[in-house]
Write an enzyme that holds these catalytic residues in place. Structure first.
Site, mmCIF file in Angstrom:
data_model
loop_
_atom_site.group_PDB
_atom_site.id
_atom_site.type_symbol
_atom_site.label_atom_id
_atom_site.label_comp_id
_atom_site.label_asym_id
_atom_site.label_seq_id
_atom_site.Cartn_x
_atom_site.Cartn_y
_atom_site.Cartn_z
ATOM 1 N N GLU A 76 -37.037 57.941 -25.789
ATOM 2 C CA GLU A 76 -36.014 57.055 -26.354
ATOM 3 C C GLU A 76 -36.231 56.810 -27.847
ATOM 4 O OE1 GLU A 76 -34.578 52.407 -25.929
ATOM 5 O OE2 GLU A 76 -35.972 53.261 -24.466
ATOM 6 N N ASP A 77 -37.500 56.668 -28.264
ATOM 7 C CA ASP A 77 -37.790 56.197 -29.624
ATOM 8 C C ASP A 77 -38.451 57.225 -30.535
ATOM 9 O OD1 ASP A 77 -36.742 53.676 -29.087
ATOM 10 O OD2 ASP A 77 -38.636 52.961 -28.254
#
Length: 697
Positions: A76-77
């Site tokens: 996600e990051d």
């Protein structure tokens, strides 16, 4: 923050066979990928996944779960992909990381735009492997512990509300009460800071005034049980501020009115000792009727086992007592996580069956807002127990009805429900079930879910299934109406329309299929002229508004009486019945509204699309409305009731609308056969000396 070797040692302590090299690689991978990223607290971002991994080791979860916790934010990051995770750490870990990532992405969307498909995939992953949820709960718990570092109050409030509405109930549903309580406490502090401070302050005052009170009660309980030969542990505590606040809100009372602030836990050596201890306590102190619950013989869906009772000390003080064995206590705090850690088996399948209900809810929900409503209803816990006649146990929310019970047993049974017996007696479907009720569902193959059920069902599964069935039925009926209208449209084009022309028209109009086109026609989403042009391109160029070719033919469409279907609705302004001449008002994306031809409110629909309607030849039955004025004297109401009885009519509702001596006026809804039947009733009323005036409503 846990150091690399500390995390590995934790796992090796309870799983000596764990792959130390793989754990080290996952730790290093997350540190490298997150790099210089910072959290709101100023700490390195990788401290968060490391702490979540530490929470998983507290639960003694397997190596794959710990690695998932370490890696759960990388996709996600960072620039990492699921393919990278699978290549480096295997398919099992990649699948778990993917499941956790899907829910994280959904959280970032506005609530009304949440992607139902992504949520469906997450729920599927969660139902197939509960470790996805365990990591997500650990992720949310650590985020709540550091929530105060976020500067924007609006963001803190949103995260706290989501935690209280979704994640704390999810933790409760799988028996992770320690997580649930801490999430509730932290969320409450951010959502209701004034209430939190007030209750915390009052608890502090009680502690200062009589700090030994909890210890003295715990000692009294332990001594009473020891004298009977039971060796137990007794722990006392104040209830959580959130629990007290919730009780104050539910009862609409002040803090001083809450009498059961103290709670005690009795830990015994065996299950048999639990029941012995309960008997001793109930004979030593007065117990409060209706407050005893046996979650040992009938455990909660999440596997929770305990006896709950409330006792009265010193004639006025109420205390709650939970009695459980040491083994029950070990597994109650962390529910499914404890089962996973200690048994490593599939014995949790029954406890997560409700997750599969969530999958049905997602499939049945119309949009994201409806989905969120249904899932929230499905995960809240306040439960009662009900049984089938064969003894199968089902847990339902408080307020549940036989329809909820039927859908809980099976979606098909719910759809076919026509009646119910509760404890052997025929009861209305809106009856609220009580703890221990035996429910027998009566069904019919031709039965269908009713829109009216939405007024009394409380489970998300039932509401989603009913709404889906009604939507499908409405779509079928509107599509059937569209087919009748299409026949008229096809008659107005200068060519004979076959299957080939129809398929070409569907393509030109960018519809999915023929049914989609018929539904669009029936729902007034598309004009006749556009359909004609799609069937025979260029055919409408020379047609002017009002020309015969443009005007719809006078071809009446038949409808039924008492139940015209969800595609049609009988207008409440004129209450048409079979025998009345009728027309329909058609508005985009709405049911056709059926009016009597002489209805005074039809003028307001002059700009709507009018349909020529007729009653089906077999139509019998409709709801007629009368306005009746009686002389205000003894016996007139009974005389009117006698007229209804002689004319074999069922009174659905009767409401007094005006009392103006010497007259009393009523609005009465009757179930009549047709216009002739209603006319006979009106004639009989007008001939009665008890009636001053009688007219149709």
């Amino acid at each position: 923050m846990l150091r690399q070797y500390e995390l590995v040692e934790r796992v090796k302590d309870y799983d000596p066979d764990a792959d130390e090299a793989m754990l080290n690689r996952a730790y290093v991978y997350t540190v490298q990928k997150h790099g210089t990223q910072k959290r709101a607290s100023g700490d390195p971002y990788f401290s968060h996944p490391v702490e979540v991994a530490g929470l998983m080791t507290d639960l003694k979860l397997d190596q794959a779960t710990v690695m998932t916790a370490l890696l759960h934010d990388t996709v996600e990051d960072t620039l990492a992909t699921i393919e990278d995770i699978e290549k480096n750490f295997g398919a099992d870990v990649a699948r778990l990381v993917d499941g956790v990532t899907k829910l994280s992405k959904i959280e970032q969307m506005p609530e009304n735009e949440r992607a139902a498909e992504n949520l469906r995939k997450f729920l599927l992953a969660m139902s197939e492997d509960i470790r996805v949820l365990l990591v997500k709960l650990g992720d949310r718990l650590h985020n709540m512990r550091t929530l105060h570092f976020i500067k924007k109050e609006e963001k803190r409030q949103r995260i706290a509300r989501e935690t209280l509405d979704i994640y704390a109930p999810l933790a409760e549903r799988i028996g992770m009460y320690e997580y649930m309580r801490e999430m509730q406490a932290l969320a409450f502090e951010h959502l209701e800071p004034e209430a939190h401070a007030t209750i915390t302050g009052r608890l502090g005052q009680i502690r200062e005034q009589d700090g030994a009170q909890v210890d003295s009660i715990a000692l009294a309980i332990k001594q009473a049980l020891a004298e009977a030969g039971l060796q137990v542990e007794v722990h006392g505590r104040e209830k959580q501020p959130y629990s007290i606040w919730k009780k104050m809100a539910e009862r609409h009372v002040h803090f001083d009115a809450i009498t059961d602030i103290f709670a005690f836990r009795v830990l015994t050596e065996s299950q048999e000792d639990c029941y012995r201890a309960m008997g001793i306590l109930h004979t030593t102190w007065q117990f409060i009727p209706g407050r005893f619950k046996d979650y040992i013989s009938t455990p909660k869906n999440n596997g929770y086992k305990s006896l709950h009772t409330s006792l009265i000390f010193d004639k006025s003080m109420r205390v709650e007592v939970q009695i459980r064995s040491q083994e029950m206590h070990r597994t109650n705090g962390f529910g499914l996580a404890a089962h996973w850690a200690y048994k490593q088996a599939d014995d949790h399948d029954g406890q997560v069956a409700w997750l599969r209900d969530l999958i049905e809810i997602v499939d049945a929900s119309h949009d994201a807002e409806e989905l969120l409503e249904h899932t929230r209803m499905a995960i809240y816990q306040d439960r009662i127990f009900a049984f089938t006649p064969k003894g199968a146990l089902f847990q339902l929310p408080k307020g549940a009805t036989p329809v909820d019970f039927a859908f809980a047993v099976h979606t098909d049974l719910g759809a076919q429900t026509v009646g119910a017996k509760i404890n052997g007696r025929h009861m209305p479907l809106r009856t609220v079930l009580n703890n221990g009720d035996v429910v027998e569902i009566l069904k019919a193959d031709a039965a269908e879910p009713q829109m009216a059920w939405l007024g009394h069902v409380v489970t998300g599964k039932a509401r989603a299934a009913i709404r889906r069935a009604v939507r499908l039925k409405e779509r079928e009926e509107i599509a059937a109406l569209g087919r009748k209208l299409f026949e008229d449209i096809a008659d107005r084009v200068p060519a004979k329309i076959g299957k080939k022309a129809l398929r070409a028209a569907v393509k030109r109009l960018e519809m999915e299929d023929e049914d989609d086109l018929m539904h669009a026609i029936g729902a007034a989403k598309i004009e006749d002229r556009a359909v004609m042009e799609a069937l025979v391109p260029g055919c409408t160029e020379s047609i002017e508004e009002g020309d015969a070719e443009w005007t719809r033919r006078d071809r009446a469409i038949s409808i039924r009486g008492l139940t015209p279907g969800v595609g049609f609705k009988l207008a409440e302004c004129c209450h048409p019945v079979p025998g009345d001449r009728i027309v329909g008002l058609r508005r985009p994306n709405d049911s056709v509204e059926v009016h009597a031809i002489d209805c005074l409110t039809l003028a307001s629909g002059i700009d709507n699309d009018w349909l020529d309607l007729q009653w089906d030849k077999d139509s019998q039955g409709a709801y007629g409305m009368l306005r009746v004025t009686l002389y205000d004297r003894m016996g007139t109401l009974a005389e009117m009731a006698g007229i209804f009885a002689k004319n074999h009519v069922n009174v659905r509702s009767l409401q007094q609308t005006q009392l103006d001596h010497p007259f009393t006026s009523y609005e009465i809804e009757l179930e009549v056969q047709d216009l002739a039947h209603l006319t006979r009733i009106l004639s009989a009323l007008r001939a009665s000396d008890a009636v001053a005036q009688a007219d149709r409503g």
